[in-house]
Design a protein around this motif. Sequence first.
Motif, PDB file in Angstrom:
ATOM      1  N   GLU A   3      -1.143   6.248   4.374  1.00 50.27           N
ATOM      2  CA  GLU A   3      -0.083   6.175   3.496  1.00 50.27           C
ATOM      3  C   GLU A   3       0.239   7.204   2.525  1.00 50.27           C
ATOM      4  O   GLU A   3      -0.912   8.122   2.286  1.00 50.27           O
ATOM      5  CB  GLU A   3      -0.044   4.788   2.555  1.00 50.27           C
ATOM      6  CG  GLU A   3       0.158   3.517   3.346  1.00 50.27           C
ATOM      7  CD  GLU A   3       1.539   3.141   3.981  1.00 50.27           C
ATOM      8  OE1 GLU A   3       2.499   4.119   3.549  1.00 50.27           O
ATOM      9  OE2 GLU A   3       1.883   2.070   4.421  1.00 50.27           O
ATOM     10  N   CYS A   5       5.083  -3.189   5.998  1.00 49.75           N
ATOM     11  CA  CYS A   5       3.991  -2.548   6.434  1.00 49.75           C
ATOM     12  C   CYS A   5       4.091  -1.694   7.838  1.00 49.75           C
ATOM     13  O   CYS A   5       4.412  -2.315   8.664  1.00 49.75           O
ATOM     14  CB  CYS A   5       2.817  -3.572   6.592  1.00 49.75           C
ATOM     15  SG  CYS A   5       1.447  -3.294   7.339  1.00 49.75           S
ATOM     16  N   ILE A   6       3.652  -0.583   7.805  1.00 49.05           N
ATOM     17  CA  ILE A   6       3.574   0.229   9.086  1.00 49.05           C
ATOM     18  C   ILE A   6       2.170   0.027   9.809  1.00 49.05           C
ATOM     19  O   ILE A   6       2.159   0.361  10.984  1.00 49.05           O
ATOM     20  CB  ILE A   6       4.080   1.676   9.135  1.00 49.05           C
ATOM     21  CG1 ILE A   6       5.432   1.869   8.408  1.00 49.05           C
ATOM     22  CG2 ILE A   6       3.879   2.250  10.269  1.00 49.05           C
ATOM     23  CD1 ILE A   6       6.074   3.170   8.345  1.00 49.05           C
ATOM     24  N   GLY A   7       1.156  -0.155   8.927  1.00 52.24           N
ATOM     25  CA  GLY A   7      -0.144  -0.805   9.475  1.00 52.24           C
ATOM     26  C   GLY A   7      -1.087   0.171   9.566  1.00 52.24           C
ATOM     27  O   GLY A   7      -2.237  -0.003  10.374  1.00 52.24           O
ATOM     28  N   MET A   8      -1.181   1.384   8.693  1.00 51.41           N
ATOM     29  CA  MET A   8      -2.113   2.138   8.602  1.00 51.41           C
ATOM     30  C   MET A   8      -2.419   2.701   7.330  1.00 51.41           C
ATOM     31  O   MET A   8      -2.121   3.845   6.699  1.00 51.41           O
ATOM     32  CB  MET A   8      -2.100   3.794   9.306  1.00 51.41           C
ATOM     33  CG  MET A   8      -1.871   3.472  11.194  1.00 51.41           C
ATOM     34  SD  MET A   8      -1.580   4.978  11.843  1.00 51.41           S
ATOM     35  CE  MET A   8      -0.077   5.106  11.709  1.00 51.41           C
ATOM     36  N   CYS A   9      -2.924   1.653   6.330  1.00 55.66           N
ATOM     37  CA  CYS A   9      -3.017   1.939   4.934  1.00 55.66           C
ATOM     38  C   CYS A   9      -3.535   3.036   4.633  1.00 55.66           C
ATOM     39  O   CYS A   9      -2.924   3.805   3.694  1.00 55.66           O
ATOM     40  CB  CYS A   9      -3.882   0.725   4.470  1.00 55.66           C
ATOM     41  SG  CYS A   9      -3.276  -1.070   4.474  1.00 55.66           S
ATOM     42  N   CYS A  31       0.935  -1.286   0.104  1.00 52.67           N
ATOM     43  CA  CYS A  31      -0.091  -0.006   0.101  1.00 52.67           C
ATOM     44  C   CYS A  31       0.849   1.283   0.078  1.00 52.67           C
ATOM     45  O   CYS A  31       0.509   2.105  -0.534  1.00 52.67           O
ATOM     46  CB  CYS A  31      -0.879   0.061   1.235  1.00 52.67           C
ATOM     47  SG  CYS A  31      -0.125  -0.156   2.654  1.00 52.67           S
TER      48      CYS A  31
HETATM   49  S1  FES Z   1      -1.102  -3.082   4.387  1.00 53.11           S
HETATM   50 FE1  FES Z   1       0.129  -2.772   6.027  1.00 53.11          FE
HETATM   51  S2  FES Z   1      -0.140  -0.639   5.975  1.00 53.11           S
HETATM   52 FE2  FES Z   1      -1.200  -0.964   4.183  1.00 53.11          FE
END
Ligand code: FES
Length: 125
Positions: free
Chosen positions: A77, A70-74, A38
């Motif tokens: 981004e 992934c940082i975890g807040m799609c 993402c």
């Molecule tokens: S898939 Fe992990 S931040 Fe989007």
Amino acid sequence: MKKLTNKDELQALRQQAQQEIAERNQNKNRIIVGMGTCGIAAGAQDVVNEILKELQRRHITNVEVVRTGCIGMCEREVLIDVVRAGEDRVTYGQVVPRDIPRIIGEHIVNGRIVEDMVVGRLTAV
Ligand code: FES
């Protein structure tokens, strides 16, 4: 490398490695860019390119640029984390290339967090 023979040796090795990583990270300025799928789709590569250009423009050599997954807040981004040595880890969201001179100038150079772009913060230990 010495062969590990029991669980205690493994735990001691783990502790030593964690301490080394913590010490190494404590002394470094870093910019960490989320390069999960993402992040890339949202333009993370352009942001990385702008970070590298801006550091070069300002002759800044003491910042490590790190690509992570992934940082975890799609929805937020492109996400980047800025860490000045020994200070809080600050996450900026919805970053586009034109934000980079401001983030580097304010946060990295002057130590002033760009509050209106912050989406998270981890306190330094
Ligand atoms: S898939 Fe992990 S931040 Fe989007």
